[in-house]
Scaffold this active site. Structure first.
Site, PDB file in Angstrom:
ATOM      1  N   TYR A 135     -10.982 -24.484   8.274  1.00  0.00           N
ATOM      2  CA  TYR A 135     -11.241 -23.675   9.465  1.00  0.00           C
ATOM      3  C   TYR A 135     -12.129 -24.404  10.469  1.00  0.00           C
ATOM      4  CZ  TYR A 135      -8.535 -19.757   7.833  1.00  0.00           C
ATOM      5  OH  TYR A 135      -7.475 -18.982   7.440  1.00  0.00           O
TER       6      TYR A 135
ATOM      7  N   HIS B 234      -5.122 -10.740  14.054  1.00  0.00           N
ATOM      8  CA  HIS B 234      -5.518 -11.494  12.863  1.00  0.00           C
ATOM      9  C   HIS B 234      -6.897 -12.127  12.989  1.00  0.00           C
ATOM     10  CE1 HIS B 234      -0.955 -11.853  11.719  1.00  0.00           C
ATOM     11  NE2 HIS B 234      -1.479 -10.684  11.386  1.00  0.00           N
TER      12      HIS B 234
ATOM     13  N   CYS C  57     -20.240 -12.602   7.087  1.00  0.00           N
ATOM     14  CA  CYS C  57     -20.652 -12.772   5.697  1.00  0.00           C
ATOM     15  C   CYS C  57     -19.555 -12.243   4.756  1.00  0.00           C
ATOM     16  CB  CYS C  57     -21.953 -12.021   5.451  1.00  0.00           C
ATOM     17  SG  CYS C  57     -22.427 -12.015   3.715  1.00  0.00           S
TER      18      CYS C  57
ATOM     19  N   CYS D  41     -21.778  -9.080   2.811  1.00  0.00           N
ATOM     20  CA  CYS D  41     -22.216  -7.857   3.488  1.00  0.00           C
ATOM     21  C   CYS D  41     -21.550  -7.667   4.845  1.00  0.00           C
ATOM     22  CB  CYS D  41     -23.740  -7.844   3.626  1.00  0.00           C
ATOM     23  SG  CYS D  41     -24.385  -9.037   4.822  1.00  0.00           S
TER      24      CYS D  41
ATOM     25  N   CYS E  62     -25.223 -16.532   4.408  1.00  0.00           N
ATOM     26  CA  CYS E  62     -25.628 -15.372   5.211  1.00  0.00           C
ATOM     27  C   CYS E  62     -27.153 -15.286   5.259  1.00  0.00           C
ATOM     28  CB  CYS E  62     -25.058 -14.108   4.587  1.00  0.00           C
ATOM     29  SG  CYS E  62     -25.666 -12.576   5.308  1.00  0.00           S
TER      30      CYS E  62
ATOM     31  N   THR F  73       6.731 -16.288  17.813  1.00  0.00           N
ATOM     32  CA  THR F  73       6.364 -15.837  16.473  1.00  0.00           C
ATOM     33  C   THR F  73       7.593 -15.834  15.583  1.00  0.00           C
ATOM     34  OG1 THR F  73       5.483 -14.028  15.116  1.00  0.00           O
ATOM     35  CG2 THR F  73       6.540 -13.396  17.189  1.00  0.00           C
TER      36      THR F  73
ATOM     37  N   ALA G 271       7.826 -21.926  25.039  1.00  0.00           N
ATOM     38  CA  ALA G 271       7.135 -20.929  25.864  1.00  0.00           C
ATOM     39  C   ALA G 271       6.598 -21.505  27.165  1.00  0.00           C
ATOM     40  CB  ALA G 271       5.998 -20.311  25.050  1.00  0.00           C
TER      41      ALA G 271
HETATM   42  C1  BJW Z   1       7.649 -21.792  19.497  1.00  0.00           C
HETATM   43  C2  BJW Z   1       7.302 -23.021  20.018  1.00  0.00           C
HETATM   44  C3  BJW Z   1       7.158 -23.113  21.417  1.00  0.00           C
HETATM   45  C4  BJW Z   1       7.397 -23.207  17.869  1.00  0.00           C
HETATM   46  N1  BJW Z   1       7.346 -22.038  22.173  1.00  0.00           N
HETATM   47  N2  BJW Z   1       7.849 -20.748  20.271  1.00  0.00           N
HETATM   48  C5  BJW Z   1       6.183  -6.116   4.010  1.00  0.00           C
HETATM   49  C6  BJW Z   1       7.133  -6.887   3.378  1.00  0.00           C
HETATM   50  C7  BJW Z   1       6.765  -8.038   2.695  1.00  0.00           C
HETATM   51  C8  BJW Z   1       5.432  -8.474   2.644  1.00  0.00           C
HETATM   52  C9  BJW Z   1       4.504  -7.704   3.268  1.00  0.00           C
HETATM   53  C10 BJW Z   1       4.881  -6.541   3.926  1.00  0.00           C
HETATM   54  N3  BJW Z   1       3.750  -6.005   4.466  1.00  0.00           N
HETATM   55  C11 BJW Z   1       2.712  -6.797   4.159  1.00  0.00           C
HETATM   56  C12 BJW Z   1       3.135  -7.834   3.418  1.00  0.00           C
HETATM   57  C13 BJW Z   1       2.299  -8.934   2.883  1.00  0.00           C
HETATM   58  C14 BJW Z   1       1.903  -9.928   3.945  1.00  0.00           C
HETATM   59  C15 BJW Z   1       3.155 -10.504   4.588  1.00  0.00           C
HETATM   60  O1  BJW Z   1       3.557 -10.172   5.676  1.00  0.00           O
HETATM   61  N4  BJW Z   1       3.748 -11.462   3.925  1.00  0.00           N
HETATM   62  C16 BJW Z   1       4.936 -12.121   4.446  1.00  0.00           C
HETATM   63  C17 BJW Z   1       4.747 -13.619   4.359  1.00  0.00           C
HETATM   64  C18 BJW Z   1       6.135 -11.610   3.742  1.00  0.00           C
HETATM   65  N5  BJW Z   1       1.036  -9.336   4.949  1.00  0.00           N
HETATM   66  C19 BJW Z   1      -0.268  -9.214   4.744  1.00  0.00           C
HETATM   67  O2  BJW Z   1      -0.788  -9.565   3.697  1.00  0.00           O
HETATM   68  C20 BJW Z   1      -1.086  -8.576   5.839  1.00  0.00           C
HETATM   69  N6  BJW Z   1      -1.932  -7.575   5.314  1.00  0.00           N
HETATM   70  C21 BJW Z   1      -1.473  -6.452   4.816  1.00  0.00           C
HETATM   71  O3  BJW Z   1      -0.306  -6.136   4.852  1.00  0.00           O
HETATM   72  O4  BJW Z   1      -2.443  -5.670   4.276  1.00  0.00           O
HETATM   73  C22 BJW Z   1      -2.090  -4.464   3.604  1.00  0.00           C
HETATM   74  C23 BJW Z   1      -3.382  -3.801   3.234  1.00  0.00           C
HETATM   75  C24 BJW Z   1      -3.658  -2.553   3.694  1.00  0.00           C
HETATM   76  C25 BJW Z   1      -4.866  -1.947   3.347  1.00  0.00           C
HETATM   77  C26 BJW Z   1      -5.779  -2.612   2.567  1.00  0.00           C
HETATM   78  C27 BJW Z   1      -5.526  -3.881   2.114  1.00  0.00           C
HETATM   79  C28 BJW Z   1      -4.304  -4.488   2.452  1.00  0.00           C
HETATM   80  C29 BJW Z   1      -2.036  -9.602   6.458  1.00  0.00           C
HETATM   81  C30 BJW Z   1      -1.330 -10.683   7.150  1.00  0.00           C
HETATM   82  C31 BJW Z   1      -2.365 -11.689   7.666  1.00  0.00           C
HETATM   83  C32 BJW Z   1      -1.709 -12.928   8.233  1.00  0.00           C
HETATM   84  N7  BJW Z   1      -2.713 -13.913   8.431  1.00  0.00           N
HETATM   85  C33 BJW Z   1      -2.332 -15.213   8.962  1.00  0.00           C
HETATM   86  C34 BJW Z   1      -3.557 -16.153   8.838  1.00  0.00           C
HETATM   87  C35 BJW Z   1      -4.588 -15.846   9.897  1.00  0.00           C
HETATM   88  C36 BJW Z   1      -5.755 -16.780   9.809  1.00  0.00           C
HETATM   89  C37 BJW Z   1      -5.379 -18.209  10.094  1.00  0.00           C
HETATM   90  O5  BJW Z   1      -4.767 -18.502  11.126  1.00  0.00           O
HETATM   91  O6  BJW Z   1      -5.733 -19.038   9.263  1.00  0.00           O
HETATM   92  O7  BJW Z   1      -1.929 -15.083  10.323  1.00  0.00           O
HETATM   93  S1  BJW Z   1      -0.894 -15.890   8.186  1.00  0.00           S
HETATM   94  C38 BJW Z   1      -0.234 -16.615   9.637  1.00  0.00           C
HETATM   95  O8  BJW Z   1       1.014 -15.987   9.973  1.00  0.00           O
HETATM   96  C39 BJW Z   1      -1.209 -16.274  10.761  1.00  0.00           C
HETATM   97  C40 BJW Z   1      -0.279 -15.943  11.871  1.00  0.00           C
HETATM   98  O9  BJW Z   1      -0.921 -15.128  12.848  1.00  0.00           O
HETATM   99  C41 BJW Z   1       0.857 -15.233  11.175  1.00  0.00           C
HETATM  100  C42 BJW Z   1       2.125 -15.220  11.953  1.00  0.00           C
HETATM  101  O10 BJW Z   1       2.609 -16.485  12.183  1.00  0.00           O
HETATM  102  P1  BJW Z   1       3.287 -16.826  13.571  1.00  0.00           P
HETATM  103  O11 BJW Z   1       2.324 -16.665  14.663  1.00  0.00           O
HETATM  104  O12 BJW Z   1       4.559 -16.086  13.689  1.00  0.00           O
HETATM  105  O13 BJW Z   1       3.534 -18.397  13.425  1.00  0.00           O
HETATM  106  P2  BJW Z   1       4.627 -19.206  12.624  1.00  0.00           P
HETATM  107  O14 BJW Z   1       4.083 -20.556  12.406  1.00  0.00           O
HETATM  108  O15 BJW Z   1       5.142 -18.445  11.473  1.00  0.00           O
HETATM  109  O16 BJW Z   1       5.864 -19.289  13.628  1.00  0.00           O
HETATM  110  C43 BJW Z   1       5.791 -20.014  14.829  1.00  0.00           C
HETATM  111  C44 BJW Z   1       6.997 -19.657  15.662  1.00  0.00           C
HETATM  112  O17 BJW Z   1       6.858 -20.294  16.917  1.00  0.00           O
HETATM  113  C45 BJW Z   1       8.318 -20.123  15.069  1.00  0.00           C
HETATM  114  O18 BJW Z   1       9.265 -19.063  15.144  1.00  0.00           O
HETATM  115  C46 BJW Z   1       8.736 -21.264  15.989  1.00  0.00           C
HETATM  116  O19 BJW Z   1      10.152 -21.361  16.156  1.00  0.00           O
HETATM  117  C47 BJW Z   1       8.083 -20.879  17.279  1.00  0.00           C
HETATM  118  N8  BJW Z   1       7.765 -21.985  18.184  1.00  0.00           N
HETATM  119  N9  BJW Z   1       7.202 -23.963  19.028  1.00  0.00           N
HETATM  120  C48 BJW Z   1       7.734 -20.902  21.618  1.00  0.00           C
HETATM  121  N10 BJW Z   1       6.829 -24.332  22.038  1.00  0.00           N
HETATM  122 ZN    ZN Z   2     -24.524 -11.098   3.880  1.00  0.00          ZN
END
Ligand code: BJW
Ligand code: ZN
Length: 258
Positions: free
Chosen positions: A69, A121, A129, A132, A156, A197, A240
């Site tokens: 990070y 996100h 922390c 806490c 923390c 996305t 984009a």
């Molecule tokens: C271009 C380009 C150009 C390239 N111009 N375009 C339902 C079904 C199955 C699974 C689940 C479900 N619901 C939940 C889940 C589990 C999970 C999930 O979704 N898993 C899947 C992998 C299946 N979801 C979670 O765990 C979420 N939490 C949750 O559901 O909690 C439930 C809960 C409730 C109550 C209590 C406790 C729990 C949390 C998801 C968190 C995602 N976090 C991340 C990391 C963030 C921190 C970090 O950055 O380090 O977020 S993962 C990562 O993916 C990041 C992104 O924001 C996110 C999305 O990715 P994004 O932005 O789409 O990027 P890419 O790389 O995937 O795609 C890039 C795109 O750009 C591509 O399409 C390219 O073609 C395109 N591109 N060049 C335009 N020039």
């Molecule tokens: Zn703390």
């Protein structure tokens, strides 16, 4: 601009009164910020981003994850918003009430002039922390080495637990206020533009689907196919930073700041 936008897409934008723009990593790709599914380099090349972005990874190896990070924060600080971010800000300026919803943890929308983007996100710039939840200040670091390095997380000030990135990892809940704002905006818009996305990560991927289900038109900007192709009335295949300025120019003439 070099990109031809179909007139019906421009007409949809020109006619829209309530707009939501949903962005993912692809909008920052042309600023040099790797997308989430791009192969990792340097110290992280043998890891999968999906495996690093979990509470378990931080628990198992906090120095590795914190170092990742810090490396990304350093890269984002050096990056600049691109013409895609600027086009999003131009839409906001042109159509008051436009809501920008981003999955990105960078601050490039803000730096391009977006007023109050919803960060589903979290942020690279708001650590807290792990014990806490108290907000922590960012360590004042010089640029990270190009290949990255392991960095022990700070402790923390209140409880001495390790500080963690203020982002949402897999298996964690999204910030409720941000999710509520995004869903409400999607439910009441007439046009949703989804940009860069993969549409694979939930619940964020549901937001364009909510808008479509409730009658909004969806325009997608992405060079590749995604599962969101199915809900998009118009798919603009391209980067984009080229497509969005062309779309804005086609709708309203050359109102883009250069
Ligand atoms: C271009 C380009 C150009 C390239 N111009 N375009 C339902 C079904 C199955 C699974 C689940 C479900 N619901 C939940 C889940 C589990 C999970 C999930 O979704 N898993 C899947 C992998 C299946 N979801 C979670 O765990 C979420 N939490 C949750 O559901 O909690 C439930 C809960 C409730 C109550 C209590 C406790 C729990 C949390 C998801 C968190 C995602 N976090 C991340 C990391 C963030 C921190 C970090 O950055 O380090 O977020 S993962 C990562 O993916 C990041 C992104 O924001 C996110 C999305 O990715 P994004 O932005 O789409 O990027 P890419 O790389 O995937 O795609 C890039 C795109 O750009 C591509 O399409 C390219 O073609 C395109 N591109 N060049 C335009 N020039
Ligand atoms: Zn703390």
């Amino acid at each position: 601009m070099g990109h031809v936008v179909p007139p019906e897409a421009a007409a949809l934008l020109e006619r829209a009164r309530r707009i939501v723009v949903v962005t993912g990593a692809g909008i920052s790709a042309e600023s040099g910020v790797p997308t989430f599914r791009d192969a990792l380099t340097g110290l992280w090349q043998r890891f999968d981003a999906q495996a690093l972005a979990t509470p378990q990874a931080f628990e198992d190896d906090p120095d590795l994850v914190w170092g990742w990070y810090e490396w990304r924060r350093s890269a984002v600080r050096r990056a600049r918003p691109n013409a895609g971010h600027a086009a999003v800000a131009a839409i906001e300026a042109r159509v008051p009430g436009t809501v920008v919803v981003t999955q990105n943890v960078d601050d490039l929308h803000e730096r391009a002039g977006s007023t109050d983007p919803v960060h589903l996100h979290g942020s690279l710039f708001a650590p807290r922390c792990s014990g806490c939840s108290r907000p922590a200040s960012l360590p004042d670091v010089a640029d990270e080495p190009a290949g990255g390095r392991r960095v022990p997380p700070p402790r923390c000030a209140a409880c001495a637990a390790p500080v963690r990135p203020g982002v949402v990892w897999f298996g964690e809940a999204l910030p409720q206020a941000a999710l509520d704002r995004a869903v409400e905006a999607a439910a009441s818009c007439d046009l949703l533009v989804t940009v860069g996305t993969s549409g694979l990560v939930y619940p964020a991927a549901e937001i364009p689907q909510v808008a479509a289900r409730l009658g909004a038109t969806v325009i997608q900007v992405n060079p590749d196919e995604t599962p969101l192709d199915a809900v998009a009335e118009v798919n603009l295949r391209g980067p984009a930073a080229r497509v969005l300025p062309a779309l804005v120019a086609a709708a309203w003439g050359d109102t883009m700041p250069t």
